[in-house]
Design an enzyme around this catalytic site. Structure first.
Site, PDB file in Angstrom:
ATOM      1  N   ARG A 178      -6.100   6.296   2.780  1.00  0.00           N
ATOM      2  CA  ARG A 178      -7.528   5.919   2.664  1.00  0.00           C
ATOM      3  C   ARG A 178      -8.414   6.758   3.595  1.00  0.00           C
ATOM      4  NH1 ARG A 178      -4.781   3.240  -0.470  1.00  0.00           N
ATOM      5  NH2 ARG A 178      -5.130   1.059  -1.023  1.00  0.00           N
ATOM      6  N   SER A 255      -8.722  -4.949  -1.147  1.00  0.00           N
ATOM      7  CA  SER A 255      -8.072  -5.134   0.162  1.00  0.00           C
ATOM      8  C   SER A 255      -9.123  -5.050   1.255  1.00  0.00           C
ATOM      9  CB  SER A 255      -7.064  -4.016   0.426  1.00  0.00           C
ATOM     10  OG  SER A 255      -6.018  -4.077  -0.486  1.00  0.00           O
ATOM     11  N   GLU A 359     -10.312  -2.044   5.973  1.00  0.00           N
ATOM     12  CA  GLU A 359     -10.403  -0.899   5.061  1.00  0.00           C
ATOM     13  C   GLU A 359     -11.851  -0.814   4.566  1.00  0.00           C
ATOM     14  OE1 GLU A 359      -7.455  -0.600   1.765  1.00  0.00           O
ATOM     15  OE2 GLU A 359      -9.230  -0.204   0.546  1.00  0.00           O
TER      16      GLU A 359
HETATM   17  N1  EPU Z   1       2.783 -10.365   0.616  1.00  0.00           N
HETATM   18  C1  EPU Z   1       2.949 -11.615   1.157  1.00  0.00           C
HETATM   19  N2  EPU Z   1       2.202 -12.644   0.670  1.00  0.00           N
HETATM   20  C2  EPU Z   1       1.317 -12.466  -0.348  1.00  0.00           C
HETATM   21  C3  EPU Z   1       1.136 -11.194  -0.902  1.00  0.00           C
HETATM   22  C4  EPU Z   1       1.875 -10.134  -0.410  1.00  0.00           C
HETATM   23  O1  EPU Z   1       3.764 -11.820   2.060  1.00  0.00           O
HETATM   24  O2  EPU Z   1       0.673 -13.449  -0.740  1.00  0.00           O
HETATM   25  C5  EPU Z   1       3.588  -9.249   1.149  1.00  0.00           C
HETATM   26  C6  EPU Z   1       4.806  -8.987   0.265  1.00  0.00           C
HETATM   27  O3  EPU Z   1       5.889  -8.686   1.099  1.00  0.00           O
HETATM   28  C7  EPU Z   1       4.415  -7.757  -0.506  1.00  0.00           C
HETATM   29  C8  EPU Z   1       3.565  -7.033   0.517  1.00  0.00           C
HETATM   30  O4  EPU Z   1       2.843  -8.070   1.192  1.00  0.00           O
HETATM   31  O5  EPU Z   1       5.523  -7.001  -0.854  1.00  0.00           O
HETATM   32  C9  EPU Z   1       2.630  -6.026  -0.047  1.00  0.00           C
HETATM   33  O6  EPU Z   1       1.798  -6.610  -1.027  1.00  0.00           O
HETATM   34  P1  EPU Z   1       1.327  -5.755  -2.287  1.00  0.00           P
HETATM   35  O7  EPU Z   1       2.414  -4.920  -2.805  1.00  0.00           O
HETATM   36  O8  EPU Z   1       0.626  -6.678  -3.206  1.00  0.00           O
HETATM   37  O9  EPU Z   1       0.312  -4.686  -1.778  1.00  0.00           O
HETATM   38  P2  EPU Z   1      -0.530  -4.510  -0.485  1.00  0.00           P
HETATM   39  O10 EPU Z   1       0.171  -3.686   0.528  1.00  0.00           O
HETATM   40  O11 EPU Z   1      -0.978  -5.850  -0.049  1.00  0.00           O
HETATM   41  C10 EPU Z   1      -1.695  -2.285  -1.274  1.00  0.00           C
HETATM   42  C11 EPU Z   1      -3.105  -1.776  -1.371  1.00  0.00           C
HETATM   43  C12 EPU Z   1      -3.800  -2.310  -2.597  1.00  0.00           C
HETATM   44  C13 EPU Z   1      -2.990  -1.908  -3.807  1.00  0.00           C
HETATM   45  C14 EPU Z   1      -1.583  -2.495  -3.657  1.00  0.00           C
HETATM   46  C15 EPU Z   1      -0.674  -2.119  -4.788  1.00  0.00           C
HETATM   47  C16 EPU Z   1      -3.802  -1.469   0.939  1.00  0.00           C
HETATM   48  C17 EPU Z   1      -4.641  -1.973   2.059  1.00  0.00           C
HETATM   49  N3  EPU Z   1      -3.843  -2.180  -0.185  1.00  0.00           N
HETATM   50  O12 EPU Z   1      -1.806  -3.692  -1.062  1.00  0.00           O
HETATM   51  O13 EPU Z   1      -5.065  -1.670  -2.672  1.00  0.00           O
HETATM   52  O14 EPU Z   1      -3.580  -2.381  -5.008  1.00  0.00           O
HETATM   53  O15 EPU Z   1      -0.995  -1.995  -2.446  1.00  0.00           O
HETATM   54  O16 EPU Z   1      -0.291  -0.792  -4.637  1.00  0.00           O
HETATM   55  O17 EPU Z   1      -3.163  -0.435   1.075  1.00  0.00           O
HETATM   56  C18 EPU Z   1      -7.395  -1.856  -2.250  1.00  0.00           C
HETATM   57  O18 EPU Z   1      -7.268  -0.862  -1.536  1.00  0.00           O
HETATM   58  O19 EPU Z   1      -8.506  -2.437  -2.414  1.00  0.00           O
HETATM   59  C19 EPU Z   1      -6.223  -2.415  -2.889  1.00  0.00           C
HETATM   60  C20 EPU Z   1      -6.251  -3.536  -3.595  1.00  0.00           C
END
Ligand code: EPU
Length: 363
Positions: A178, A255, A359
């Site tokens: 980002r 996010s 972010e």
């Molecule tokens: N998790 C939990 N509880 C929850 C949800 C998630 O414990 O309720 C944990 C799980 O272990 C899961 C991990 O968090 O494996 C990661 O969650 P997820 O894969 O949904 O993705 P993220 O890291 O939370 C990132 C990006 C998103 C993007 C997703 C999918 C960032 C800050 N966010 O989220 O980007 O859509 O991966 O690739 O890097 C955005 O930037 O606006 C955005 C939505």
């Protein structure tokens, strides 16, 4: 070109906060942007020269926005908001490696849908991300194992210092998680006018993130047809819809926090706190970020603090994805979003000693 005084920005920030700006300027071409610059050099983010151009100076400060999908207006904006309405999608040729130039004002997901319709591989995993193409190149948007930088070739910009157009190769944009020069060393100097992408008509799916592959396998089994970018796009859209709020229904900026990248020793501490609180079987999800650093999902840290669905007035932590802060009722004031941000950030810090950084850009 449109110039409006005292513009309501509710529709220009995906949080749906009821804020306004002193002046709003929308231009539809590079020529119009050049014209604005010539008429009013001081007003386009140039260093102070003490003069007000031809007397039509725009109120300062100056802010360029896309669709406001990654912004948190903390109050009414006292200056001028610029928006690019440069909209075109042009194919530059090629057979397997197809070069496509896209105007900064094209909605990102319109570009993704266009690629899927043309059978072109590239942005399918980034389907459904709100915002516009210019902002996507500034922010290096990412999701499901892909980042915009993976298929950006050139970023064409207007230089507010020299008044000339300039093209940055992807390697010159210094893209990170980002991050780019447009957010750091060159912040405020360049306005992205269009982005050139390198796409492919040869199949090159990227399915390794989370449950993407199993969801795609299911679609392939049901359809019995070869995989297309449109199929991957549909899978991604349905995963997103199950987790992330649609800004048309409930205001958010996706996010809110970045996933923290911490030294291994911090990760070990989080792991031991998690074991003490939740038992020896508790595992912290994490990813190797190289050079002794570990990325821990912020969603997991927030979830462990029991903050999923936490509500304060009109703002809340989204119940299905705690990385997202929402304007739950549509009536939230900026202070209410900020209060939820502080609650999340302070709670995670006091539990795990990890500082979450937003972010979302605070304006
Ligand atoms: N998790 C939990 N509880 C929850 C949800 C998630 O414990 O309720 C944990 C799980 O272990 C899961 C991990 O968090 O494996 C990661 O969650 P997820 O894969 O949904 O993705 P993220 O890291 O939370 C990132 C990006 C998103 C993007 C997703 C999918 C960032 C800050 N966010 O989220 O980007 O859509 O991966 O690739 O890097 C955005 O930037 O606006 C955005 C939505």
């Amino acid at each position: 070109m449109t110039i409006v005084q005292n513009k309501d920005l509710t529709a220009w920030n995906t949080f749906g906060l009821k804020v306004s700006c002193a002046c709003f300027v929308e231009y539809g071409s590079v020529a119009e942007l050049e014209d604005l610059w010539k008429r009013n050099r001081d007003g386009l983010g140039l260093p102070e020269t003490g003069g007000a151009g031809d007397g039509t100076a725009f109120p300062r400060p100056i802010l360029h926005i896309g669709r406001g999908s990654n912004l948190l207006f903390t109050k009414d904006f006292p200056g001028t908001v610029f928006h690019s309405d440069i909209k075109f999608i042009e194919v530059d040729g090629g057979s397997d490696a197809v070069s496509v130039e896209v105007g900064a004002g094209v909605l990102w997901d319109e570009f993704c849908r266009w690629c899927a319709e043309q059978g072109l591989w590239g942005p399918e995993n980034l389907s459904g991300i709100p915002g516009e193409t210019g902002a996507a190149a500034v922010q290096n948007i990412g999701a499901y194992g892909v980042e915009a930088k993976d298929f950006i070739r050139l970023v064409k910009c207007f230089d507010c210092i020299t008044g000339k157009t300039v093209a940055f190769k992807v390697s010159e944009c210094r893209y990170g998680y980002r991050e780019s020069i447009f957010k750091t060393s060159a912040k405020g100097r360049y306005v992205v006018t269009s982005v050139c992408f390198s796409l492919s008509s040869d199949s090159r799916p990227r399915l390794e993130y989370g449950h993407v592959r199993s969801a795609v396998d299911k679609v392939l089994e049901d359809s019995g047809k070869p995989l297309t970018p449109a199929m991957v796009r549909d899978v991604i859209l349905s995963i997103r819809n199950s987790k992330l709020p649609d800004p048309a229904d409930v205001g958010s900026a996706g996010s809110f926090f970045k996933n923290p990248v911490v030294p291994r020793s911090d990760y070990e501490r989080v792991a031991s706190i998690a074991r003490i609180r939740h038992g020896d079987d508790c595992r912290v999800p994490h990813f190797d970020a190289g050079s002794g650093f570990i990325k821990i999902p912020a969603a997991w840290l927030i979830d462990q603090c029991g903050l999923k669905g936490y509500r304060d007035g009109n703002a809340a932590v989204y119940e299905r994805q705690p990385l997202v802060i929402v304007n739950l009722t549509g009536e939230a004031a900026p202070e209410e979003i900020l209060a939820v941000e502080k609650k999340v950030s302070d709670t995670v810090f006091s539990r795990f000693g990890i500082r979450l950084y937003p972010e979302v850009e605070h304006i």
